[in-house]
Design an enzyme around this catalytic site. Structure first.
Site, PDB file in Angstrom:
ATOM      1  CB  SER A  33      41.662  47.761  39.040  1.00 39.11           C
ATOM      2  OG  SER A  33      40.854  48.027  40.175  1.00 39.11           O
ATOM      3  CG  ASP A  75      45.042  44.115  43.638  1.00 41.56           C
ATOM      4  OD1 ASP A  75      44.284  43.404  43.984  1.00 41.56           O
ATOM      5  OD2 ASP A  75      45.305  45.088  42.772  1.00 41.56           O
ATOM      6  CG  HIS A  93      41.828  43.215  41.303  1.00 44.26           C
ATOM      7  ND1 HIS A  93      42.426  44.011  41.643  1.00 44.26           N
ATOM      8  CD2 HIS A  93      40.816  43.941  40.746  1.00 44.26           C
ATOM      9  CE1 HIS A  93      42.254  45.151  41.446  1.00 44.26           C
ATOM     10  NE2 HIS A  93      41.106  45.182  40.664  1.00 44.26           N
TER      11      HIS A  93
END
Lengths: 87, 653
Positions: free
Chosen positions: B435, B32, B105
């Site tokens: 996600s 990520d 994220h």
């Protein structure tokens, strides 16, 4: 000049090698990868070498160099880099 | 995350899951944007020594060194050579050339999968509670592959190479790209090698829904995860000057609106741009929006950016209206000004108010956090949908998990909206996407791995899929928010994950590397393509009949040719392995629509010992139907104690 620039523009490729076809003259597979790369480009450098997920390496090549490399013995595929995105 | 442990039944079933030695032996790798190691979600309190098999490293770089790792965050690497080769050197004043997460994220996904317990977590008081990852005692290894300019396949492949070397157990990848054939797709290629090493690879299905054929990461050795909602909402009502109220959602916290209605303008009427209704940068005329609440249509630019555009033009608030592309799906955002998001129907009604009123007024009423919302879960509109465009005979997504308005850890380098102009800093943020659903399944897979260390990745996925549910407690079918109707296996796969049931599935559909190689033969892959993908000399046996329908998958996707006159017949063979107690299982089919006859042979399977395998054949006899006809059914094997369910999707193309 524009078409010439495009012709010489380098892109990243992932090169899949048939490791089992490595000539006996090479002591280590990375030497074979390097030799294969040098046969099409004096200046290209390996970004990464891979052994667990693929047998091969990534590098930057012109379109012509990529085609030359793909036609060589022991090369399974020369695939252009893809861009992924977060979800 | 807060709420999802309760929603998934983990809180009440804590004693069923291993919480000590075996759980802390499992390592979840996350590819990520990196990690914010100072987040409390990565505190290592109570964790013992790092697993002895761990071979990873904590790499140093910009604002990151080996002391940032601990017994929770056991590894952190970064991969930027491919990125830099294409886009030039990383500007270290803008992003860290290190595992540090400047985006948020990566910290969100990693903490969702395996974050430690953090009490008193919230975003500005929203979604307050005790935050935790799904596998609180699992270890986390971060592989930073995504940068400001994207995630490049050479870097992704290099990270997967290292994750295999490092001895990760579960790999969580909330990214995707396009619809390449498996031998061209680096995620699929890397996942094949990971699967060979016994690693479960969980990937997000994509946010390209609700249109069909919108999935990514569809290789059968990948667990593909779609997104559903929780039973939690953040209501913020729109009250028009005529007294009418409309439901919306928001995570705004800041200076409140005055306790009275304010002038209201439609962005399309406050702009000279043809797309002025979208509140794109620089398109609003300040004189027309100053001091007013502005209605913007969703689409094109980021939702939170629309709020920033309204604010910059002097607007005091925003109502964000969905269009047909999003329907009634409401995604809450931590806007920079008082703002709420409303569905398409409400948006249309509010636009009607503009037409009927020369001096429209409005206000927004923020209600905080509400739980117990029903029905829930519903399939998120954005969640990518089947059929599978690469191999239609493999049903994808595999299952859905919570992916809407998920609170989890965040980066200290960026505000909750991710906008440069957002100077707020938060420990936790609430965001949505597949996600977010993917790391839920990754963490749950880690729990199953801890409970059943000898299970293969396919067995773990099978347990998660065959115990997933498609009905609410009142027996109503699970809904799709995009349509307001019952969702189908193309939307939810096997259904919504139920980790407590997955712990003891009774039977599993197992798969080996050889099964997947046979699958590649069935796809008529050339020897070169198989060698590229599987790194081995493998020749398909010319005397053997390979069939994609024989891959021992826990779901069924059947394709009939609509041109064919009369009926067509397709057979699927499956093998079940007993991982529970001895029992006699009977097959049953629930069929939603006619057009196909389904028969199971044999209809009963008896298992007397552990790991015993029994095979059966499903015959689908389809009648002639027009092209683009779809039919759905469900196969269940049950011994009265365990129920092993498989979705069936039938297409006429």
């Amino acid at each position: 000049a524009a078409p010439l620039e495009k012709k010489n523009q380098r892109k990243t490729y992932i090169v899949h090698m048939a490791k089992s076809e490595m000539p006996a003259s090479f002591l280590h597979h990375t030497h074979w990868y390097d030799s294969s790369l040098k046969s099409v480009s004096d200046s290209a450098q390996m970004l990464y070498t891979y052994d667990n997920v693929i047998h091969g390496f990534s590098t930057q090549l012109t379109n012509e160099e990529a085609q030359q490399l793909e036609s060589q013995a022991g090369i399974l595929a020369v695939l252009p880099e893809l861009r992924y995105e977060l979800h | 995350t807060t709420r999802t442990p309760e929603f998934l039944g983990l809180s009440k079933a804590a004693d069923l899951f291993p919480e000590s030695d075996s759980a802390s032996e499992v390592i979840v790798g996350v590819l990520d944007t990196g990690v914010w190691p100072e987040s409390k979600s990565f505190a290592d309190t109570g964790l013992g020594p790092i697993p002895s098999g761990w071979k990873g490293a904590c790499e140093s770089g910009t604002n990151f060194n080996s002391s940032n790792c601990n017994r929770k965050l056991i590894g952190a690497r970064y991969f930027a050579k491919g990125y830099e080769a294409t886009l030039g050197p990383i500007d270290e004043t803008k992003e860290s050339k290190s595992p540090r997460d400047d985006d948020g994220h990566g910290s969100h996904t990693a903490s969702t999968a395996a974050g430690s317990v953090v009490e008193g977590a919230s975003l500005f008081g929203y979604a307050e509670g005790t935050a935790r990852g799904m596998a609180t005692r699992a270890r986390v290894a971060i592989y930073k592959v995504c940068w400001m300019g994207g995630c490049f396949s050479s870097d992704i492949l290099a990270a997967m190479e290292k994750a295999v070397d490092d001895n990760v157990n579960v790999l969580s990848m909330s990214l995707g790209g396009g619809m390449s054939d498996y031998y061209r797709d680096s995620v699929a290629i890397g996942a094949f090698a990971a699967m060979e090493k016994g690693m479960l690879v969980s990937c997000s299905a994509g946010n390209a829904g609700p249109g069909p054929y919108s999935l990514s990461n569809v290789a059968p050795w990948i667990t593909t995860v779609g997104a559903g909602t929780l039973d939690r909402d953040f209501p913020a009502y729109v009250r028009l000057g005529n007294g009418r109220n409309y439901s919306g959602v928001s995570l705004y916290k800041g200076s409140p609106l005055p306790g009275k209605v304010l002038p209201f303008v439609y962005a399309g009427n406050a702009s000279n741009a043809t797309n002025g209704n979208l509140c794109m940068m620089g398109t609003l005329i300040p004189e027309k929006v100053a001091g007013k609440i502005v209605l913007c249509d969703r689409g094109m630019n980021a939702r939170v950016q629309k709020g920033a555009v309204v604010k910059a033009a002097g607007g005091v608030g925003m109502i964000l209206a969905n269009t047909a592309a999003n329907g009634e799906e409401l995604v809450a955002d931590a806007h920079l000004l008082p703002a709420t998001a409303v569905g398409q129907k409400s948006g249309d009604a509010i636009k009607g108010y503009f037409l009927s009123n020369p001096n429209p007024t409005v206000t927004i009423l923020f209600e905080g956090t509400k739980v117990g919302i029903e029905p829930s879960p519903v399939v998120a509109a954005f969640s990518s949908r089947g059929p599978n465009s690469i191999t239609p005979e493999i049903l994808k997504p595999d299952l859905i998990a919570p992916g809407v308005n998920i609170l989890a850890g965040w980066s200290g380098a960026v505000g909750p909206t991710g906008l440069v102009t957002d100077t707020r800093r938060v420990e936790f943020n609430i965001i949505s996407g597949t996600s977010m659903s993917c790391p839920h399944v990754s963490g749950l897979a880690a729990l199953l791995k801890a409970a059943h260390p000898d299970w293969s990745p396919a067995a773990i996925r099978s347990a998660l899929m065959t115990t997933a549910y498609t009905e609410y407690k009142n027996k109503e079918k699970m809904q799709d928010i995009a349509t307001g109707k019952a969702s189908t296996p193309f939307d939810h796969g096997a259904g919504h994950v139920d980790p407590v049931s997955a712990l003891n599935p009774g039977l599993v559909y197992d798969l080996t590397v050889e099964d997947y190689l046979g699958f590649l033969c069935a796809l008529n892959y050339t020897e070169f393509q198989i060698r590229s993908l599987a790194r081995r000399n493998f020749s398909c046996d010319a005397s053997k009949k390979y069939s994609v329908t024989d891959l021992n998958y826990p779901s069924f996707s059947v394709n009939f040719d609509s041109i064919t006159d009369g009926s067509s017949l397709v057979k699927y063979t499956r093998t079940l392995t007993n991982v529970g107690s001895p029992g006699t299982y009977k097959a049953s089919i629930t069929q939603q629509t006619p057009g196909v006859k389904i028969s199971i042979q044999p209809g009963t399977l008896s298992f007397s010992q552990a790991n015993e395998k029994k095979s059966y054949t499903v015959t689908f006899t389809g009648s002639s139907q027009p092209s683009n006809t779809f039919s759905f059914a469900r196969l269940e094997w049950s011994d009265g104690k365990y129920t092993v369910g498989s979705p069936i999707a039938i297409s006429w193309t």
